[in-house]
Design a protein around this motif. Sequence first.
Motif, short mmCIF file in Angstrom:
data_model
loop_
_atom_site.label_atom_id
_atom_site.label_comp_id
_atom_site.label_asym_id
_atom_site.label_seq_id
_atom_site.Cartn_x
_atom_site.Cartn_y
_atom_site.Cartn_z
N GLN A 14 0.83 -1.21 0.00
CA GLN A 14 0.00 0.00 0.00
C GLN A 14 0.86 1.26 0.00
OE1 GLN A 14 -3.02 0.31 -0.60
NE2 GLN A 14 -4.05 -1.54 -0.01
N ARG A 15 1.87 1.25 0.82
CA ARG A 15 2.76 2.42 0.91
C ARG A 15 3.51 2.63 -0.41
NH1 ARG A 15 5.33 5.30 5.50
NH2 ARG A 15 7.05 6.39 4.52
N HIS A 18 1.11 3.88 -3.12
CA HIS A 18 0.80 5.30 -2.94
C HIS A 18 1.97 6.17 -3.41
CE1 HIS A 18 -0.81 8.97 -1.27
NE2 HIS A 18 0.35 9.17 -0.67
N ARG A 19 3.17 5.81 -3.01
CA ARG A 19 4.35 6.60 -3.40
C ARG A 19 4.52 6.59 -4.92
NH1 ARG A 19 9.34 7.86 -0.78
NH2 ARG A 19 7.89 8.24 0.90
#
Length: 142
Positions: A14-15, A18-19
């Motif tokens: 997820q991180r 997003h990035r």
Amino acid sequence: MPDPDDQRLYFLLQRAAHRLRTTADRRCLAAAGVTTAQLGALFAVHDEAGVTQQQLARTLGLRESAVTGLVGRLTAAGLLAKRPHPREHRAVVLELTDAGTDALRAAQPEIDRFNTELREALGDDGFTGAATAMHRLAYWES
């Protein structure tokens, strides 16, 4: 400093997503005036002649209601056109406009640069392995 031994895969996915999305969106907006979500739809329409909104939703893995909004924005921007489906009276066929084709062309160098940077960050084996793993996860059925 982030823990390099962190094994919380879903959190890390997820991180990372997003990035990557925010960085790619910023670059694609600057290069072609479209987001990565919009580019995904434009590429799908480009790749599949005669695609309907329902088929586009399946291709993108989105709900039809989300695709209706996305197609509406792309149509309003002059990047997509709708025409009646030849056999299904309630369906429409989506087509790229010249402006949509131009947006794809304008975005392609930035997409290529972004992929080159990812390949450099991950190394060739890491890039290929990550692409293979993401493909498996994208089509995984639990």
